[in-house]
Each structure stands twice: as C-alpha cells, then as structure tokens.
Design an enzyme around this catalytic site. Structure first.
Site, mmCIF file in Angstrom:
data_model
loop_
_atom_site.group_PDB
_atom_site.id
_atom_site.type_symbol
_atom_site.label_atom_id
_atom_site.label_comp_id
_atom_site.label_asym_id
_atom_site.label_seq_id
_atom_site.Cartn_x
_atom_site.Cartn_y
_atom_site.Cartn_z
ATOM 1 N N SER A 131 -3.043 14.348 5.614
ATOM 2 C CA SER A 131 -2.278 14.284 6.855
ATOM 3 C C SER A 131 -1.910 15.711 7.276
ATOM 4 C CB SER A 131 -1.051 13.387 6.667
ATOM 5 O OG SER A 131 -0.519 12.986 7.903
ATOM 6 N N HIS A 244 -4.579 5.167 7.269
ATOM 7 C CA HIS A 244 -3.919 6.412 6.875
ATOM 8 C C HIS A 244 -3.339 6.341 5.462
ATOM 9 C CE1 HIS A 244 -2.496 10.349 8.153
ATOM 10 N NE2 HIS A 244 -1.272 10.076 7.751
#
Length: 277
Positions: A131, A244
């Site tokens: 991320s 994610h």
C-alpha cells in the site's frame, strides 16, 4: 498457551527497539530483528519493511512475514517515519503536500543506523512494503541504489491516475495533497515514482491483487510497463480473486504463495548463506 507445543520446534527473532536520528534532530522510532540462529562474526542481508497508511504505525505485534524472513537468514528493519500515527498530530501531518520528503529521509535514517551494525551486510539489502509501503518502496528504488532487490505490493506509482480509480484517493486533494489534479497537476506528478522510473537500477518484483479497489491493479500495470519500457529488471505477479487485504485476509493458498514469491526474489538477489544460520 495453545501454541506452546508448536513453538518448541521453531526459532523466533525478538525485535530490538532503537531510535534513529534524522539530520534535523527528529527521533525515528525503529526496530530491528536479527536472523534466527545467527552466528557470531557472520554478515547477513537486511530487509527493510515499510508500513502502509501512511497514517498507521508499527508496534509490538507478531508478524509471520517478518519471522519468515528472519528464519530464512535475513535481518528485518522497520520504523515509524513522520506521517505515522502515535507520535502526535504534528508528526503525523509533517508529510502533508510532501510525500517522499521527510518520511523517506526518516526511513533512510533508520537504514543508516542499521548498516553500522557489525552483522549487517550493506551490500545485500532489500526493501519491501504494501500500500503506502509499496508506494514508498517504488519511491526508494527511484531515489537510491542502496538496495539490491525490491518487492512492491498493492502499490501506487502514479498519484494522478490513482485519484480517479481508487475507492479513496479522490479525497486526497482535501488535505493530503495541495488541491485536486486538474488544479495542481504538479502536486501529484512530483510525488509519483513513475516520473522517476529512469533512475531505477534495483530489480523489482510487483505483487498485486486483481480486485484491489484501494490501489487498483492499473497502478501495478503502469509501474510494470514503465520499468520494462525503460529496460529495468522487473517481474509482475497477479493474484486473481484477491483484494487489498491479500496478505492479511487472502485465501490461505495465496497468502503462502505470496510469501514464497518474496523469499524467492530476495534469495535470488541477496543470497543468504545456509552455513551462516
């Protein structure tokens, strides 16, 4: 005590806390983990782990990924640069309008501390993160050649294009960056690793989930294409039907495969020696 029996058969590395120092005097809360069962006098490769967010933080918690790297013969370095939470509002907002500024410098201050340790081999260092940690991994390899291998995960490389495809990045112009892209494109491009891809000399593995909505896979594709187009060493690993949260909540098979890919890439370029641990 449910894990007592299991723990009898494994080696764990305990994080050692330290405070690195930025040239401006700022203290950077950091930890380092030694390779499990390391030998005195031997030198070991080091992996730098960078957390996501950026407004999150590392702490005193267990990480399978960190322990796996330590068990394979790698030191593991991690830190809370400015932008992290836990050290006050001013520290957290210090990177506003300036990603890749003091946050990058704080991380490198921790690296500078670590390479002075007698067991760290400064010629065999790797960097990885997911991320924002993936973004910063991309930033690191486009701004220094200190690292011999990198694994960037669920990352971003183009802050302008991410603005319109992410489930959250369209809010960045309200605080994180200086206005919206159509009003201030330079604010987005100046902090985009894509704009510095020609500087990359580190072999890069890109790991990304096809259903990631926070950092859509188009970001990985842009970075991969740019790296290949400019003649860099790069490979891209796509995980289908994952989002994610692959590393934390992905299918167990995929979570194991992800860790195996990380180890394979670092083993290829950092070459831990079996006889040393």
């Amino acid at each position: 005590s449910v894990n007592d029996e299991y723990l009898k058969g494994v080696h764990l590395s305990a994080p050692e806390e330290f405070w690195a120092e930025h040239p401006d005097g700022t203290k950077v809360h950091s930890w380092i983990m030694k390779p499990a069962e390391m030998k005195d006098g031997a030198k070991y490769p080091l992996t730098l782990e960078i957390h996501g967010g950026p407004h999150s933080a590392y702490g005193f918690s267990f990480s399978h990924e960190f322990q796996l790297l330590a068990s394979r013969g790698y030191g593991v370095l991690f830190a809370n640069p400015r932008g992290s939470v836990g050290q006050g509002q001013q520290s957290m907002i210090a990177i506003r309008h300036d990603w890749g500024g003091v946050d990058y410098q704080d991380i490198m201050a921790a690296v500078d501390y670590a390479v002075k340790l007698p067991w760290v081999d400064a010629e065999r260092m790797g960097v990885l993160g997911g991320s924002y940690g993936g973004y910063m991994t991309n930033w690191v390899v486009s701004h220094t050649d200190k690292f011999k291998a990198a694994v960037t995960m669920r990352s971003t490389c183009n802050r302008m294009s991410q603005f319109g495809v992410s489930d959250m990045a369209f809010m960045n112009g309200s605080f994180e960056f200086d206005g919206d892209p159509w009003d201030n494109p330079k604010a987005y491009l100046n902090v985009s690793p894509l704009m510095y891809v020609k500087n990359v000399n580190t072999p890069v593995m890109i790991i990304h989930s096809e259903q990631d909505l926070r950092c859509p896979i188009s970001q990985a594709e842009e970075w991969f294409v740019a790296l290949k187009k400019t003649g860099k060493t790069a490979i891209m690993v796509r995980f289908p039907n994952e989002n994610h949260e692959l590393s934390r909540a992905g299918r167990p098979k995929h979570r194991i495969e992800r860790l195996e890919y990380i180890l394979a890439w670092f083993d290829k370029y950092l070459s831990p020696k079996d006889e040393d641990y």
